[in-house]
Design an enzyme around this catalytic site. Structure first.
Site, PDB file in Angstrom:
ATOM      1  N   GLY A  19     -43.575  -8.309  17.578  1.00 41.73           N
ATOM      2  CA  GLY A  19     -43.803  -7.352  16.500  1.00 41.73           C
ATOM      3  C   GLY A  19     -45.231  -6.847  16.508  1.00 41.73           C
ATOM      4  O   GLY A  19     -46.176  -7.645  16.492  1.00 41.73           O
ATOM      5  N   GLY A  24     -48.447  -7.185  12.826  1.00 44.20           N
ATOM      6  CA  GLY A  24     -48.796  -7.267  14.241  1.00 44.20           C
ATOM      7  C   GLY A  24     -50.153  -6.682  14.570  1.00 44.20           C
ATOM      8  O   GLY A  24     -50.912  -7.259  15.364  1.00 44.20           O
ATOM      9  N   ASN A  51     -46.775   5.088   9.433  1.00 45.86           N
ATOM     10  CA  ASN A  51     -47.423   3.824   9.787  1.00 45.86           C
ATOM     11  C   ASN A  51     -48.944   3.894   9.679  1.00 45.86           C
ATOM     12  O   ASN A  51     -49.610   2.866   9.581  1.00 45.86           O
ATOM     13  CB  ASN A  51     -47.087   3.418  11.227  1.00 45.86           C
ATOM     14  CG  ASN A  51     -45.605   3.288  11.502  1.00 45.86           C
ATOM     15  OD1 ASN A  51     -45.149   3.573  12.603  1.00 45.86           O
ATOM     16  ND2 ASN A  51     -44.836   2.871  10.511  1.00 45.86           N
ATOM     17  N   LEU A  52     -49.501   5.092   9.725  1.00 48.56           N
ATOM     18  CA  LEU A  52     -50.937   5.252   9.952  1.00 48.56           C
ATOM     19  C   LEU A  52     -51.796   4.755   8.799  1.00 48.56           C
ATOM     20  O   LEU A  52     -52.967   4.435   9.003  1.00 48.56           O
ATOM     21  CB  LEU A  52     -51.264   6.718  10.246  1.00 48.56           C
ATOM     22  CG  LEU A  52     -50.511   7.337  11.438  1.00 48.56           C
ATOM     23  CD1 LEU A  52     -50.946   8.783  11.648  1.00 48.56           C
ATOM     24  CD2 LEU A  52     -50.725   6.526  12.707  1.00 48.56           C
ATOM     25  N   ASN A 113     -36.611  -8.174  10.468  1.00 49.25           N
ATOM     26  CA  ASN A 113     -35.188  -8.341  10.167  1.00 49.25           C
ATOM     27  C   ASN A 113     -34.717  -9.747  10.512  1.00 49.25           C
ATOM     28  O   ASN A 113     -35.253 -10.405  11.401  1.00 49.25           O
ATOM     29  CB  ASN A 113     -34.340  -7.297  10.900  1.00 49.25           C
ATOM     30  CG  ASN A 113     -34.363  -7.475  12.399  1.00 49.25           C
ATOM     31  OD1 ASN A 113     -33.569  -8.220  12.959  1.00 49.25           O
ATOM     32  ND2 ASN A 113     -35.297  -6.794  13.076  1.00 49.25           N
ATOM     33  N   ASP A 115     -31.889 -10.829  11.832  1.00 48.80           N
ATOM     34  CA  ASP A 115     -31.200 -11.011  13.106  1.00 48.80           C
ATOM     35  C   ASP A 115     -32.185 -11.354  14.220  1.00 48.80           C
ATOM     36  O   ASP A 115     -31.979 -12.299  14.981  1.00 48.80           O
ATOM     37  CB  ASP A 115     -30.420  -9.739  13.442  1.00 48.80           C
ATOM     38  CG  ASP A 115     -29.505  -9.932  14.640  1.00 48.80           C
ATOM     39  OD1 ASP A 115     -28.913 -11.024  14.763  1.00 48.80           O
ATOM     40  OD2 ASP A 115     -29.389  -9.010  15.465  1.00 48.80           O
ATOM     41  N   CYS A 168     -36.442   0.281   9.212  1.00 46.15           N
ATOM     42  CA  CYS A 168     -36.901   0.336  10.589  1.00 46.15           C
ATOM     43  C   CYS A 168     -36.892   1.774  11.086  1.00 46.15           C
ATOM     44  O   CYS A 168     -35.829   2.388  11.186  1.00 46.15           O
ATOM     45  CB  CYS A 168     -36.021  -0.540  11.478  1.00 46.15           C
ATOM     46  SG  CYS A 168     -35.824  -2.208  10.869  1.00 46.15           S
TER      47      CYS A 168
END
Length: 700
Positions: A19, A24, A51-52, A113, A115, A168
């Site tokens: 990640g 991360g 994201n920035l 997540n 999973d 996501c």
């Protein structure tokens, strides 16, 4: 100051990061500045404009590029002498197998997540590599340490229904309706009616840098003489049509995903909506009124009604027209408000159209409003705190300071004057099917359930296996893999469509299945229990309880009592007279006829479960209870009173006395709410300590 031994351990360590998002970025920076010199990063996502604001290693010029690669390049600019290797891939890909994990000294998770977390947990167990797990949501965060045989694994405690939902890459690959809600609310609504100067992902249509940003901006600009309906159609075609087509040009993205369908207004709406309704002319609400609505003019009255694609498209255009006709002064300054009826209608319609494009189930206005009103935004400071804690625990792992391992929770409000709450890690759960050899029990109707139901709903969804193999005795019933020939694939596919009782090696009551995942090196046993009563009694067991009494005139009664758990029902049957057989009683229930036998009393009490009702009457149990050594109740009742939760800030209490500490104070659990994480990286699995000792798991 680190000792020479610590510095040597850090410098020589080989670390795997999974990640490269919010946590991360902070983690990679902290690892590099702490002296780690051999770091590998896996992340399948690309950088989005959204994201920035918190993933500080990325810039606008990086939008559309691999997070792992860009993060690597950014850190190498200030630490050029260290080794960082990036992988733009899914951690579940076959190349990241047990042998790959064995090369690392510690694995650090910053995933979003359940999973993927379960998959990494199993690979770390198989490779005997320590795992440091983490997560954040808003101001809350947690870091946990998992060492095989010494501490519990990530799956030792059952995870309750998620209270937060990871979004996501909401602009490119949505998989849930909440992703569409965040896209419609934080991107489209903000772009059309909020600050025009604020960049978001709608400014970028594809990874093709040759496309003109000015051309994209012009789509959202409305000229003074432009008809409102035509402007609405232009926006509709851009975000639901051309943007989707641009995304489809990236073949790699859709290699293992369902491809979305571009939607254009001409294919859904009539040529002109002017004659269909005149809401913009007839609407009598005042300018700026939060109760202005597009629904009345379209004949939509019930907010719990599910709109189809055409209805959503009509609401989208009509709501946009009303904003410009009745609330024009607010445009450029609007922010989403769940009490703003028109805003909720617009966001619901936009989210549903996008959901239709990506094959996601649609939601009603009522449901969408509930989701949109519970967005929890990511906080960069929380990510930085959690990243620092991860590195601290990683250093302890490398030094093998087992006694100093801590599970640390970052709280929103102080508890005992602390915002960081460290506690000792828990011992392995002997009832965990992942890190122990606990057999599972599956209650299922073997005559009405197919092997496909078992594979999809139990083995893959509930047990999280990716490449399952199912054996009954010496008979191999199902297997997946690239090395299978066409005949084997055809045989296994044929088995999928057969009922369990009709397989070449029939699965019946008492059958024991061996289920394996060779990629995860995970194997478990499943004891099958056929659910006979659910076949006949389910249709009549609809009330919470009922009592049936037949004429009682005969002497010499005897009593037969049967207590079972069927579909959440505790069933007690008392029969009179020896010739009143179970079959004859069931016949009475099926036909509605009264028998001439003396007495039948049927007591039925519905048990409560926290999980959602399972499909096909399947219940998986045997691996969910917490270990008795952690102080959890060993009772089999699902109606037991909640256990008390003891908090430990010093970690000085014995392991047998500790409880799972919630990320929030107990007072915050009084009202159950569903929080929606609006970002796409680092979601914390919020665990409620009052719910970890349930015996039954409902199959979703």
């Amino acid at each position: 100051m680190a000792t020479q031994q610590q510095q040597s351990a850090i410098k020589g360590a080989k670390v795997l990061m999974v990640g490269a998002g919010g946590i991360g970025c902070e983690l990679l920076k902290t690892l590099a500045l702490s002296g780690f010199e051999d770091i590998h990063i896996i992340d399948m996502d690309t950088i989005e404009v959204s994201n920035l604001n918190r993933q500080f290693l990325f810039r606008r010029s990086h939008v559309g590029q691999s997070k792992a690669k860009v993060a690597r390049d950014a850190v190498l600019r200030f630490r050029p002498n260290i080794n960082i290797r990036s992988y733009h891939a899914n951690v579940k890909n076959p190349e990241f197998d047990v042998d790959f994990f064995k090369q690392f000294d510690v694995v650090l998770n910053g995933l979003d997540n359940l999973d993927a977390r379960r998959h990494v947990n199993r690979l770390c167990l198989a490779a005997d590599v320590p795992l440091v797990e983490s997560g954040t949501t808003g101001f809350l965060g947690q870091v946990t340490v998992h060492i095989k045989g010494k501490t519990e694994c990530y799956e030792c405690q059952t995870k309750p229904a998620p209270k937060t939902y990871p979004v996501c890459t909401i602009t490119s690959t949505p998989t849930k309706f909440v992703h569409c809600i965040v896209w419609a609310k934080d991107l489209l609504f903000a772009k059309l009616f909020g600050d025009k100067n604020q960049d978001n992902d709608l400014n970028v249509r594809s990874n093709n840098s040759a496309s003109s940003s000015k051309e994209t901006e012009d789509v959202f600009e409305r000229s003074e003489d432009e008809d409102i309906e035509q402007y609405g159609r232009k926006i509709y075609d851009h975000v639901f049509g051309s943007n989707i087509e641009a995304a489809l040009s990236n073949e790699e993205t859709w290699k293992n995903r369902r491809r979305p369908r571009p939607i254009y207004s001409k294919d859904v709406l009539p040529e002109s909506l002017t004659q269909q309704n005149g809401s913009t002319q007839n609407c009598s609400v005042t300018d700026g009124d939060l109760m202005v609505s597009a629904m009345p003019s379209l004949g939509l009255k019930n907010p719990q009604e599910l709109w189809g694609l055409t209805q959503n498209s009509l609401v989208f255009i009509e709501a946009l027209k009303l904003f410009f006709a009745k609330r024009k002064k607010e445009i450029g300054h609007l922010t989403f408000d769940k009490d703003d009826q028109l805003a909720v209608e617009f966001v619901t319609a936009a989210a549903n159209i996008r959901a239709e494009s990506f094959g996601i189930p649609l939601h009603s206005l009522f449901e969408a409003k509930g989701i949109a009103g519970n967005i929890v935004h990511a906080v960069a400071t929380t990510n930085a705190i959690i990243a620092g804690l991860i590195v601290i625990e990683a250093i302890k792992v490398l030094k093998k300071d087992v006694d100093k391992f801590r599970m640390t929770y970052c709280l929103e409000h102080p508890s005992k004057k602390l915002l960081l709450m460290p506690i000792e890690p828990y011992e392995p759960n002997p009832a965990c099917y992942v890190c122990s050899e606990t057999p599972l029990v599956l209650e299922i109707n073997t005559r009405k359930s197919k092997l496909r139901d078992l594979v999809d709903k139990i083995v893959k969804t509930k047990l999280g296996m990716n490449l399952p193999l199912i054996m009954h005795g010496n008979s191999l019933l199902y297997e997946v893999g690239d090395d299978l020939d066409d005949i084997m694939v055809a045989n296994y596919n044929a088995n999928l469509e057969k009922y369990l009782s009709e397989l070449p090696s029939p699965i019946l009551n008492g059958s024991i299945l061996t289920v394996e995942d060779l990629q995860q090196e995970l194997s478990c046993k499943i004891n099958v229990k056929h659910r006979f009563f659910s076949e006949i009694l389910n249709p009549v067991l609809n009330s919470v309880w009922f009592l049936i009494i037949l004429p009682s005139t005969f002497p010499k009664l005897f009593h037969f009592t049967e207590s079972r758990n069927q579909d959440g029902l505790s069933l007690d049957i008392i029969l009179g007279f020896s010739n009143v057989t179970i079959r004859r009683v069931l016949t009475m229930f099926e036909t509605g006829r009264r028998l001439t036998h003396p007495l039948l009393i049927l007591f039925c009490h519905r048990e409560e479960f926290d999980e959602e009702k399972e499909p096909e009457g399947m219940v998986l149990s045997g691996w969910t209870p917490s270990p008795a050594t952690n102080g959890e109740s060993a009772s089999t009742s699902n109606n037991e009173n909640p256990v008390d939760v003891t908090e430990s800030s010093s970690g000085s209490e014995p392991a047998s006395k500790k409880r799972r500490l919630s990320e929030t104070e107990a007072s915050n659990h009084k009202k159950e709410t569903e929080n929606v994480e609006s970002e796409d990286d680092d979601i914390m699995e919020v665990e409620n300590p009052m719910m970890v000792s349930k015996k039954k798991i409902r199959v979703e």
